[in-house]
Motif scaffolding. Structure first.
Motif, PDB file in Angstrom:
ATOM      1  N   GLU A 143       1.451  -1.215   0.020  1.00 46.68           N
ATOM      2  CA  GLU A 143      -0.294   0.135  -0.317  1.00 46.68           C
ATOM      3  C   GLU A 143       1.051   1.191  -0.597  1.00 46.68           C
ATOM      4  N   THR A 144       2.057   1.046   0.706  1.00 46.40           N
ATOM      5  CA  THR A 144       2.458   2.366   1.080  1.00 46.40           C
ATOM      6  C   THR A 144       3.919   2.291  -0.543  1.00 46.40           C
ATOM      7  N   ALA A 145       4.237   1.342  -0.730  1.00 44.04           N
ATOM      8  CA  ALA A 145       4.699   0.952  -1.768  1.00 44.04           C
ATOM      9  C   ALA A 145       4.233   1.038  -3.098  1.00 44.04           C
ATOM     10  N   TYR A 146       2.961   1.745  -3.066  1.00 43.83           N
ATOM     11  CA  TYR A 146       2.291   2.642  -4.036  1.00 43.83           C
ATOM     12  C   TYR A 146       1.898   3.756  -4.716  1.00 43.83           C
ATOM     13  N   MET A 147       2.163   4.297  -3.106  1.00 47.13           N
ATOM     14  CA  MET A 147       1.457   5.773  -2.954  1.00 47.13           C
ATOM     15  C   MET A 147       3.167   6.699  -2.751  1.00 47.13           C
ATOM     16  N   TYR A 148       4.457   5.637  -2.731  1.00 45.47           N
ATOM     17  CA  TYR A 148       6.199   6.276  -3.120  1.00 45.47           C
ATOM     18  C   TYR A 148       5.472   5.962  -4.815  1.00 45.47           C
ATOM     19  N   TYR A 149       5.553   4.972  -5.046  1.00 46.66           N
ATOM     20  CA  TYR A 149       5.713   5.097  -6.478  1.00 46.66           C
ATOM     21  C   TYR A 149       4.516   5.971  -7.603  1.00 46.66           C
ATOM     22  N   THR A 150       3.847   6.244  -6.843  1.00 44.94           N
ATOM     23  CA  THR A 150       2.454   7.516  -7.306  1.00 44.94           C
ATOM     24  C   THR A 150       3.128   9.166  -7.343  1.00 44.94           C
ATOM     25  N   LYS A 151       3.700   9.320  -6.075  1.00 52.94           N
ATOM     26  CA  LYS A 151       4.318   9.715  -5.468  1.00 52.94           C
ATOM     27  C   LYS A 151       4.958  11.083  -6.983  1.00 52.94           C
ATOM     28  N   GLY A 152       6.372   9.651  -7.009  1.00 48.93           N
ATOM     29  CA  GLY A 152       7.655  10.241  -7.774  1.00 48.93           C
ATOM     30  C   GLY A 152       6.848  10.445  -9.310  1.00 48.93           C
ATOM     31  N   ILE A 153       6.029   9.337  -9.403  1.00 47.16           N
ATOM     32  CA  ILE A 153       5.114   9.436 -10.809  1.00 47.16           C
ATOM     33  C   ILE A 153       4.926  11.841 -11.353  1.00 47.16           C
ATOM     34  N   LEU A 154       4.399  11.712 -10.101  1.00 41.25           N
ATOM     35  CA  LEU A 154       4.143  13.197 -10.464  1.00 41.25           C
ATOM     36  C   LEU A 154       5.603  13.864  -9.786  1.00 41.25           C
ATOM     37  N   LYS A 155       6.335  13.791  -9.564  1.00 36.86           N
ATOM     38  CA  LYS A 155       7.229  14.725  -8.835  1.00 36.86           C
ATOM     39  C   LYS A 155       8.300  14.610 -10.248  1.00 36.86           C
ATOM     40  N   CYS A 156       8.667  13.355 -10.896  1.00 35.78           N
ATOM     41  CA  CYS A 156       8.704  12.981 -12.316  1.00 35.78           C
ATOM     42  C   CYS A 156       8.611  12.822 -13.018  1.00 35.78           C
ATOM     43  N   PRO A 157       7.355  13.088 -14.048  1.00 32.14           N
ATOM     44  CA  PRO A 157       6.983  13.139 -15.203  1.00 32.14           C
ATOM     45  C   PRO A 157       7.750  12.093 -16.303  1.00 32.14           C
ATOM     46  N   GLY A 158       7.158  11.095 -16.294  1.00 30.09           N
ATOM     47  CA  GLY A 158       7.794  10.328 -17.789  1.00 30.09           C
ATOM     48  C   GLY A 158       8.793   9.392 -17.251  1.00 30.09           C
ATOM     49  N   ALA A 159       8.916   9.352 -15.545  1.00 31.01           N
ATOM     50  CA  ALA A 159       9.610   7.774 -15.107  1.00 31.01           C
ATOM     51  C   ALA A 159       9.094   6.651 -15.216  1.00 31.01           C
ATOM     52  N   HIS A 160       9.910   6.037 -16.390  1.00 31.70           N
ATOM     53  CA  HIS A 160       9.315   4.514 -17.467  1.00 31.70           C
ATOM     54  C   HIS A 160       9.694   3.488 -15.763  1.00 31.70           C
ATOM     55  N   GLU A 161      10.736   3.860 -15.446  1.00 31.15           N
ATOM     56  CA  GLU A 161      10.694   2.948 -14.476  1.00 31.15           C
ATOM     57  C   GLU A 161       9.851   3.593 -13.202  1.00 31.15           C
ATOM     58  N   LEU A 162       9.223   3.977 -12.947  1.00 29.95           N
ATOM     59  CA  LEU A 162       8.148   4.379 -12.394  1.00 29.95           C
ATOM     60  C   LEU A 162       6.847   3.313 -12.383  1.00 29.95           C
ATOM     61  N   VAL A 163       6.404   4.497 -13.929  1.00 32.52           N
ATOM     62  CA  VAL A 163       5.232   3.557 -14.128  1.00 32.52           C
ATOM     63  C   VAL A 163       5.436   1.996 -14.438  1.00 32.52           C
ATOM     64  N   GLN A 164       6.387   1.192 -14.674  1.00 33.44           N
ATOM     65  CA  GLN A 164       6.197  -0.300 -14.618  1.00 33.44           C
ATOM     66  C   GLN A 164       6.286  -0.651 -13.375  1.00 33.44           C
ATOM     67  N   ALA A 165       7.091  -0.231 -12.460  1.00 39.08           N
ATOM     68  CA  ALA A 165       6.665  -0.777 -11.062  1.00 39.08           C
ATOM     69  C   ALA A 165       5.776  -0.228  -9.807  1.00 39.08           C
ATOM     70  N   ARG A 166       5.276   0.769 -11.231  1.00 43.91           N
ATOM     71  CA  ARG A 166       3.090   0.966 -10.198  1.00 43.91           C
ATOM     72  C   ARG A 166       2.462  -0.153 -11.081  1.00 43.91           C
ATOM     73  N   GLN A 167       3.089  -0.447 -11.945  1.00 48.87           N
ATOM     74  CA  GLN A 167       1.849  -1.369 -12.762  1.00 48.87           C
ATOM     75  C   GLN A 167       2.138  -2.670 -12.003  1.00 48.87           C
ATOM     76  N   THR A 168       3.296  -3.499 -11.378  1.00 47.95           N
ATOM     77  CA  THR A 168       3.468  -4.482 -10.623  1.00 47.95           C
ATOM     78  C   THR A 168       3.038  -3.944  -9.041  1.00 47.95           C
ATOM     79  N   VAL A 169       2.882  -3.352  -8.632  1.00 41.59           N
ATOM     80  CA  VAL A 169       2.284  -3.022  -7.471  1.00 41.59           C
ATOM     81  C   VAL A 169       0.915  -2.894  -7.939  1.00 41.59           C
ATOM     82  N   LEU A 170       0.319  -2.439  -8.904  1.00 42.10           N
ATOM     83  CA  LEU A 170      -0.916  -2.941  -8.228  1.00 42.10           C
ATOM     84  C   LEU A 170      -1.776  -3.691  -8.775  1.00 42.10           C
ATOM     85  N   ALA A 171      -0.965  -4.609  -9.353  1.00 40.77           N
ATOM     86  CA  ALA A 171      -1.648  -6.048  -9.623  1.00 40.77           C
ATOM     87  C   ALA A 171      -1.204  -7.631  -8.259  1.00 40.77           C
ATOM     88  N   ASP A 172      -0.046  -6.660  -8.003  1.00 41.15           N
ATOM     89  CA  ASP A 172       0.156  -7.508  -6.194  1.00 41.15           C
ATOM     90  C   ASP A 172      -0.894  -7.573  -5.484  1.00 41.15           C
TER      91      ASP A 172
END
Length: 680
Positions: free
Chosen positions: A346-375
């Motif tokens: 739950e907290t991992a998802y929040m950090y990835y999402t905040k990171g995406i907002l702070k760093c638009p276009g960060a591919h690694e964050l988008v992919q990692a968030r997708q993994t957490v969403l599935a898990d």
């Protein structure tokens, strides 16, 4: 008796853009977009655009992709092209405003957002965009001054945008150009972009060869590029110009420390690549001792700890990395990885999402968030396991003959004084009973907490499943606390832990099972026109996926709880959701595209698999109780039709805002209920 709606007599055919090669290409583009593969998405959207002349959706999507990779002129072109086709295209005005903003064209950005807000006054994204524009315009001053303020605020990407706009306003070769080049070099360096920082510093030195600051800018760029000898030469050149400048002396000393740390980093990197993670940790630790403010050393050591599954140490270093470099995508990624490792998804998802907002276009964050969403759909997290252990069998010993189960929905405690309905409820009448609240308690977390806490004081058990209002994020109220609606959902569970409200399945008395089901609406629920509409009903919701795919994710959240609960025929299962699971159930007529935004037939497949005796729902504020048609069967094209076996589930709605002021009893001390009970 169940109040059923007749089949819609609406007619219409899907627009050409909804099928064929264009739609296939657009869907492939959407898939690439969701995983952060912006260039692939652009390629598919370009193909979709070539296949249709009047569908603005691929233009809007391609505009968004161009913005994600910083190609704002192209983003603006697509937005303008779409608005030529559909001048009242709300998303087009939003895309246009964003592109103008990042091109430094603030009056044009404000004009675009203003026109979009005239069409949709409550559009969350445009309200947020307008706030950004007005913040810049209120700051006044020149583009250079705006860039300097953005730099001070730590918004280095925006600082680059302002300095770039300022460079377009000054004479080539002027002293002012050298100052702006120097400032932009510093911003690029803060972003870790050594190559761009070096290019600007070189121009600044060429224009002002005896300017000390220009040499320090280039030294910083060389240090980022690990060219320590060149950096040392620039510090010495600066000292030749200002021999008594102690800041330069300190800079040279820090360079030497950084060089020592770089040696340790190189050895650590080599050990990491060789798979010798403990040795890598040793080398990175030595490098940190020499250069304790190098975020990359903490980041790399965090990665080494993660490889050894030493998650707490990995998390500690990741948080240090983030503190030192909050504008670096890798900082957010390291924290998210460590949180994922300790099963705090739950907290991992929040950090990835905040990171995406702070760093638009960060591919690694988008992919990692997708993994957490599935898990997250597996519910194998520290908190989820703790909740199940605490609640599932807590009252399994309670006699069903001494238990009542009530349902209600749409209590909207922040409207019409409805909170008093909760607070004034009889304090002793329901202390042995169970209440199922089928969503829409309030628009804000505070309202939800206040309303459900009041109800929990009256009942033995209170279960809740969120509706659309509960997942809204109102601009200026909750948008800083919750980056998106999934973050709010996860935070909601933590709030409920405090007040004793539940969102998971449980045996609430011997042989009585409550199974909350997440849901969202699917536009295919509209049987006459089963495709996406042009309106966005819940504009205050923010999702990590396309709006049209939210329902699929919500149903995946149910997967782990979809099973047979009954151990014998005398036991009973009570499911509940916010949205409608059956097309026959009533909803208001005459509201544009309402049929696309009220229900999800696929939800009823889960209701059937659980073998629910009662399914409670909400949303439409049209109360009723009764059976519906046969079970749904899916054909080869994925269409659901009521042609299956007999459906014995009763479908119940008891919305407070539907005119009802009573609770509705569906289990009454040993018997299936079906009658209102005065709550006061």
């Amino acid at each position: 008796v169940c109040l059923l709606r007749s089949k819609q007599q609406l007619s219409g055919t899907a627009p050409a853009a909804m099928g064929g090669a264009s739609e296939i290409a657009r869907e492939k583009g959407n898939s690439a977009y969701r995983t952060g593969q912006w260039n692939d998405a652009i390629r598919w959207y370009t193909e979709a655009i070539s296949e249709t002349k009047d569908d603005v959706r691929p233009l809007g999507n391609r505009s968004a992709c161009y913005a994600m990779i910083g190609q704002y002129a192209q983003a603006l072109g697509d937005a303008n092209r779409g608005l030529e086709i559909r001048p009242r295209w709300v998303k087009g005005w939003s895309r246009k405003g964003l592109a103008h903003f990042y091109l430094g064209q603030y009056p044009q950005a404000k004009e675009a957002y203003t026109k979009g807000l005239e069409l949709e006054p409550n559009n969350a994204k445009m309200l947020e965009g307008m706030q950004q524009v007005e913040k810049v315009l209120r700051s006044g001053g020149t583009e250079k001054e705006r860039g300097t303020q953005a730099f001070k605020d730590g918004e280095y990407s925006r600082a680059v945008t302002h300095y770039t706009a300022a460079l377009n306003e000054v004479s080539k070769g002027s002293e002012e150009e050298s100052v702006l080049r120097s400032n932009r070099s510093a911003a690029y360096a803060k972003m870790g972009n050594g190559k761009q920082a070096l290019e600007d510093a070189n121009v600044a030195i060429r224009l002002r060869p005896k300017w000390t600051k220009a040499y320090t800018r280039r030294a910083a760029a060389y240090q980022l590029l690990k060219n320590f000898e060149a950096a040392r030469d620039d510090y010495n050149k600066a000292l030749d110009l200002e021999p008594t400048n102690m800041d330069l002396v300190e800079g040279l000393n820090q360079l030497q420390i950084g060089e020592l740390g770089s040696t340790g980093k190189e050895e650590g990197d080599a050990a990491f690549k060789a798979g010798n993670y403990q040795e890598a940790i040793t080398q990175y630790t030595a490098a940190i001792a020499a250069n304790p403010r190098d975020e990359k050393l903490y980041s790399n050591r965090s990665a080494s700890y993660a490889k050894l599954h030493q998650w707490r140490d990995a998390l500690e270093d990741a948080k240090r990395t983030l503190a030192l470099r909050p504008d670096w995508a890798r900082s957010w990624s390291r924290v998210g990885t460590a949180m994922h490792g300790i099963k705090d998804l739950e907290t991992a998802y929040m950090y990835y999402t905040k990171g995406i907002l702070k760093c638009p276009g960060a591919h690694e964050l988008v992919q990692a968030r997708q993994t957490v969403l599935a898990d997250l759909c597996k519910w194998d997290t520290i908190l989820a396991n703790k909740r199940e252990n605490r609640w599932y069998s807590k009252d399994a010993y309670m006699p069903a003959e001494k238990t009542r189960i009530f349902v209600c929905s749409d209590i909207h405690v922040d409207q019409n004084g409805n909170i008093s309905w909760c607070q004034k409820m009889n304090p002793s009448e329901f202390v042995n009973d169970v209440l199922l609240v089928a969503g829409d308690c309030g628009d804000t977390m505070n309202a939800i907490k206040q309303g459900l806490r009041a109800l929990k004081q009256k009942f033995r058990r209170v279960f809740f499943i969120p509706g659309n209002h509960d997942l809204w994020i109102r601009p200026g109220i909750e948008d800083k606390e919750y980056p998106d609606s999934i973050c709010k959902l996860m935070a909601m569970m933590n709030v409920f832990d405090e007040i004793g409200v539940e969102m998971g399945p449980a045996e609430v008395a011997k042989g009585l099972y409550v199974v909350p089901l997440y849901s969202w609406y699917n536009s295919a629920f509209d049987e006459a026109e089963p495709w996406a509409g042009g309106l966005r009903y819940d504009k205050f919701c923010k999702w990590p996926m396309d709006d049209q795919n939210v329902w699929e994710y919500m149903l995946r959240l149910n997967n782990q709880r979809i099973r047979k609960y009954k151990r014998n025929p005398d036991e009973r299962v009570f499911t509940f959701s916010h949205f409608l699971p059956r097309a026959e159930l009533p909803f208001p007529w005459g509201v544009t595209e309402m049929a696309k935004n009220v229900g999800c037939k696929e939800l009823d497949l889960q209701v059937a698999e659980v073998d629910a005796d009662i399914h409670a729902y909400g949303h439409t504020h049209m109360n009723g109780d009764g059976e519906c048609g046969a079970r749904y069967i899916k054909d080869g094209q994925g269409k659901l039709s009521p042609v299956g076996s007999r459906n014995t589930t009763r479908y119940v709605q008891n919305a407070l805002e539907g005119g009802g002021r009573s609770l509705y009893c569906v289990w009454d001390k040993g018997n299936m209920g079906g009658h209102p009970v005065d709550a006061h």
